[in-house]
Write a protein that holds these residues in place. Structure first.
Motif, mmCIF file in Angstrom:
data_model
loop_
_atom_site.group_PDB
_atom_site.id
_atom_site.type_symbol
_atom_site.label_atom_id
_atom_site.label_comp_id
_atom_site.label_asym_id
_atom_site.label_seq_id
_atom_site.Cartn_x
_atom_site.Cartn_y
_atom_site.Cartn_z
ATOM 1 N N ASN A 184 42.968 62.137 76.647
ATOM 2 C CA ASN A 184 44.311 62.431 76.148
ATOM 3 C C ASN A 184 44.865 63.657 76.851
ATOM 4 O O ASN A 184 44.130 64.465 77.409
ATOM 5 N N ILE A 185 46.179 63.761 76.827
ATOM 6 C CA ILE A 185 46.896 64.760 77.620
ATOM 7 C C ILE A 185 47.241 65.945 76.723
ATOM 8 O O ILE A 185 48.182 65.883 75.924
ATOM 9 N N ASN A 186 46.451 67.014 76.846
ATOM 10 C CA ASN A 186 46.688 68.209 76.031
ATOM 11 C C ASN A 186 47.274 69.377 76.815
ATOM 12 O O ASN A 186 47.842 70.290 76.221
ATOM 13 N N ALA A 187 47.114 69.348 78.122
ATOM 14 C CA ALA A 187 47.526 70.475 78.954
ATOM 15 C C ALA A 187 47.964 69.950 80.310
ATOM 16 O O ALA A 187 47.633 68.810 80.673
ATOM 17 N N PRO A 188 48.701 70.752 81.086
ATOM 18 C CA PRO A 188 49.167 70.274 82.397
ATOM 19 C C PRO A 188 48.046 69.764 83.295
ATOM 20 O O PRO A 188 48.226 68.778 84.018
ATOM 21 N N GLU A 189 46.866 70.396 83.232
ATOM 22 C CA GLU A 189 45.773 69.936 84.086
ATOM 23 C C GLU A 189 45.273 68.547 83.670
ATOM 24 O O GLU A 189 44.778 67.781 84.499
ATOM 25 N N ASP A 190 45.403 68.207 82.371
ATOM 26 C CA ASP A 190 45.038 66.864 81.918
ATOM 27 C C ASP A 190 45.982 65.829 82.523
ATOM 28 O O ASP A 190 45.551 64.732 82.910
ATOM 29 N N LEU A 191 47.267 66.160 82.564
ATOM 30 C CA LEU A 191 48.238 65.238 83.147
ATOM 31 C C LEU A 191 47.954 65.042 84.634
ATOM 32 O O LEU A 191 48.011 63.923 85.144
ATOM 33 N N ALA A 192 47.613 66.135 85.318
ATOM 34 C CA ALA A 192 47.281 66.029 86.744
ATOM 35 C C ALA A 192 46.052 65.155 86.946
ATOM 36 O O ALA A 192 45.998 64.317 87.872
ATOM 37 N N ALA A 193 45.042 65.293 86.090
ATOM 38 C CA ALA A 193 43.835 64.478 86.192
ATOM 39 C C ALA A 193 44.164 63.003 85.938
ATOM 40 O O ALA A 193 43.657 62.113 86.629
ATOM 41 N N ALA A 194 45.023 62.747 84.942
ATOM 42 C CA ALA A 194 45.414 61.361 84.640
ATOM 43 C C ALA A 194 46.180 60.754 85.803
ATOM 44 O O ALA A 194 46.018 59.563 86.112
ATOM 45 N N GLU A 195 47.023 61.550 86.446
ATOM 46 C CA GLU A 195 47.773 61.043 87.599
ATOM 47 C C GLU A 195 46.814 60.657 88.730
ATOM 48 O O GLU A 195 47.001 59.639 89.396
ATOM 49 N N ALA A 196 45.778 61.474 88.958
ATOM 50 C CA ALA A 196 44.791 61.162 89.991
ATOM 51 C C ALA A 196 44.039 59.879 89.649
ATOM 52 O O ALA A 196 43.810 59.021 90.516
ATOM 53 N N LEU A 197 43.670 59.709 88.387
ATOM 54 C CA LEU A 197 42.963 58.503 87.964
ATOM 55 C C LEU A 197 43.869 57.285 88.088
ATOM 56 O O LEU A 197 43.422 56.201 88.497
ATOM 57 N N ASP A 198 45.122 57.449 87.742
ATOM 58 C CA ASP A 198 46.062 56.340 87.788
ATOM 59 C C ASP A 198 46.273 55.870 89.224
ATOM 60 O O ASP A 198 46.363 54.669 89.486
ATOM 61 N N ARG A 199 46.307 56.798 90.152
ATOM 62 C CA ARG A 199 46.463 56.418 91.558
ATOM 63 C C ARG A 199 45.208 55.781 92.109
ATOM 64 O O ARG A 199 45.262 54.954 93.025
#
Length: 200
Positions: A184-199
């Motif tokens: 889950n997305i709790n902080a900006p670094e989580d969003l960055a990690a999710a973007e990397a996984l999504d790509r």
């Protein structure tokens, strides 16, 4: 045998302080909001439809394919209030179970409801886990618990884990590789990690 119809409840009540405020489910990942991704993954698993737990103006979720449910108890006591809203909404419609998920978890598994239903007792809660971590707000709840949950909240309690411990829960566990399905997305670094996984 197919599980009975379940209402899907997406919890969107958090204040997203670590993300700078606002509604985390409306953050974008790969060109779509987190909420759109959760709806896409959860919706097909929920024959009784979807509902969204959120306070404030529901118009900001105008594209959501279901009702937006405010907390049924005052003072925004946290995720259990949202779960209570879902249990009461489902119970009034004769739906026996609600599956709750976080509105900021874009990689939910397609077998979430089936696996939780498989481990749940007739009257108990079933929790999702990944690796060694249990996810208290990603769970299958019997609507028969709604009165007990309302009493718990009106008594001043807020802790999700303590309520679950009081009533008992079965656990279904998913692997965390290659992707933790409950990231889950709790902080900006989580969003960055999710973007990397999504790509990837």
């Amino acid at each position: 045998m197919a599980p009975p119809p379940v209402l899907g409840l997406i919890l969107a009540g958090g204040r997203a302080r670590r993300m700078g405020g606002g509604d985390k489910p409306l953050l974008r990942l790969g060109g779509r909001t987190l909420l759109e991704r959760v709806v896409e993954r959860l919706g097909p698993q929920c024959a009784a439809g979807l509902a969204l737990s959120a306070n404030g103006d529901p118009a900001r979720f105008s594209g959501f394919p279901g009702p937006v449910l405010p907390d049924p108890v005052p003072d925004q006591p946290g995720p259990l209030a949202g779960i209570l809203a879902g249990l009461e909404h489902a119970g009034a419609r004769g739906v026996a179970r609600v599956v709750s998920v976080s509105g900021d978890a874009p990689f939910l598994p397609g077998n979430l409801v089936a696996r939780l239903h498989a481990v749940a007792s007739e009257t108990g809660i079933a929790l999702a886990a990944s690796g060694e971590r249990q996810h208290y707000t990603i769970a299958l709840w019997p609507t028969a618990l709604r009165d007990a949950l309302r009493d718990y909240l009106e008594g001043g309690e807020r802790r999700v884990g303590a309520f679950i411990a009081r009533h008992g829960a079965a656990v279904a566990t998913w692997p965390v590789e290659p992707v933790d399905p409950f990231l889950n997305i709790n902080a900006p670094e989580d969003l960055a990690a999710a973007e990397a996984l999504d790509r990837g």
